[in-house]
Design a protein around this motif. Structure first.
Motif: not given
Length: 472
Positions: A216-237
């Motif tokens: 859920x939290x990864x989905x949440x962060x990924x969604x916000x990043x994409x809406x902001x036009x920022x590459x998510x890079x979740x695995x790096x962070x």
């Protein structure tokens, strides 16, 4: 011999789209710098450095001005003049001060600034074309629609709150009461102030993400990043060693918020669905509360302004000191008053100020915003008399059938709640229910308080549900 005075030719005319952009920008500055108070024409004139007369000519959308003047107006409120904001004109300037639409101040304008277009779009003479100019009211009211009715002081408080650093704004009301329409205006205002805006609807999250906090939290962060036009890079962070909540917190603070130089308005809609997953809710909502508290001392977190939109309050076990539902500004949308119904009727081209139609309608549907909008739509688009609408509604639901059916299905899904509501509609006077039943029925908008007891929200509900119960 004295030379005859000639009227100067001016080159451009402000378009309605340009007026919308400019006036929304003015509103943003009024809220940010003037405590929400409207600028007078003279104050605007001094700020832009052009005369009140010239400014008044501009607002009329009829008189042309030179390109430099129009550019001054836009730049004074941090806007770039775009080609869609004006039309080229070589007509002689013939407008007089009698044609002004603002008068001497902005005090009589609605916050959405479309009052000046109302008579043109919904005049009585154009009522035959209403079907083509007004769509059926089945969703949020568009930002440029004159059919949005303010419910003071709700809008002003909301506009002021999103300018507060690290704020939490909680908007609560039953479905179809206007929450999404208010959010539309908040986001439009935020964009005019160059804020970043992200809106996430919790109902769109997959089931398997709602049963796993990390997903859920990864989905949440990924969604916000994409809406902001920022590459998510979740695995790096994302660090599994410290857990998902700390990873999410560091991701927001050290990755997302570090990359933006303006506030972020984050809207979470339909958070009610998360209450159905207590384990998730007991982890996620305290996390939001912790971010709110961090904003008191951390400038990065102060960029985040959170808007939480929901119909029910969290009837789950969360420590009050860790809950986001007892911090920030709570706003609960009320029903329309008789005066607000009369004003909305006027915008549909009807005169209900000198008649009893508004009171007559309220006696059946109360002040429910959607039911009022549906009524006025049918009156104007299909020329159905109000008396006919109300008589049919009390017999079989009439034009409100879909709205009523949705509530009936919801009640049938919960037999104990249906039994409780049956007691309410069958009672001749107000009655008392247990707190959980009261809370759920009120959240659905089906009951209202009368003293310490409850009654059906309106006579339409009482009639319809009594009839449905009699069939079972």
């Amino acid at each position: 011999m004295e030379r005859a005075k000639t009227k100067r030719k001016r080159g451009v005319i402000l378009t309605s789209a340009g007026l919308k952009r400019l006036q929304a920008a003015i509103l943003a500055v009024e809220i940010a710098e003037n405590h929400g108070q409207r600028f007078t024409l003279e104050e605007l004139s001094a700020r832009i450095n052009i005369s009140p007369k010239t400014l008044s000519r501009l607002w009329s959308l009829k008189a042309s001005v030179d390109h430099r003047t129009l550019k001054l107006c836009f730049s004074a409120f941090n806007l770039e003049l775009e080609s869609a904001d004006y039309n080229i004109s070589s007509d002689l300037d013939k407008i007089s001060t009698d044609d002004l639409i603002w008068g001497n101040s902005l005090d009589e304008q609605d916050i959405d600034f479309f009052e000046s277009r109302r008579e043109h779009s919904f005049s009585v003479k154009e009522s035959d074309n209403l079907t083509y100019t007004v769509s059926f009211p089945d969703g949020p009211i568009a930002f440029d629609s004159p059919l949005y009715i303010e419910r003071p002081p709700i809008e002003k408080l909301a506009y002021q709150e999103i300018n507060q650093r690290g704020c939490v704004l909680r908007i609560r009301a039953p479905k179809e009461m206007g929450k999404s329409s208010l959010v539309v205006r908040l986001l439009a205002l935020a964009k005019q102030q160059h804020y970043y805006t992200v809106k996430l609807n919790c109902n769109q999250i997959d089931y398997n993400h709602l049963t796993d906090l990390n997903k859920f939290l990864r989905c949440f962060c990924n969604g916000v990043a994409k809406e902001l036009g920022i590459e998510p890079k979740l695995d790096d962070n994302w660090d599994e060693e410290i857990g998902s909540k700390l990873s999410c917190t560091f991701y927001f603070k050290n990755y997302l918020l570090k990359q933006i130089n303006h506030p972020l308005i984050l809207v979470l809609e339909e958070v009610d669905c998360l209450f159905e997953y207590p384990q998730l809710a007991q982890e996620f909502f305290p996390l939001l509360r912790s971010w709110y508290e961090e904003a008191r001392r951390d400038t990065d977190w102060q960029k985040l302004r959170l808007i939480v939109v929901y119909s029910t309050e969290a009837y789950i076990s969360i420590d009050l000191n860790r809950s986001p539902f007892n911090v920030g500004l709570p706003l609960r949308l009320p029903e329309f008053t008789r005066q607000q119904i009369q004003e909305l009727a006027k915008r549909y081209g009807l005169d209900w100020y000198s008649t009893q139609e508004a009171s007559q309608l309220m006696s059946v549907v109360g002040g429910h915003p959607l039911l009022i909008q549906i009524t006025l739509y049918y009156i104007c688009s299909q020329q159905i008399p109000l008396n006919n609408i109300l008589q049919e509604a009390l017999v079989n639901g009439g034009i409100y059938r879909y709205h009523l059916w949705r509530h009936w299905v919801k009640l049938q899904e919960n037999p104990s709640l249906l039994e409780a509501y049956a007691k309410v509609v069958r009672a001749q006077t107000s009655i008392s229910l247990n707190p959980l039943e009261t809370y759920k029925l009120e959240s659905l908008g089906l009951i209202t308080y009368k003293g310490n007891n409850v009654i059906p929200s309106c006579e339409l509900y009482r009639n319809y549900f009594l009839r449905q119960l009699s069939k079972n």
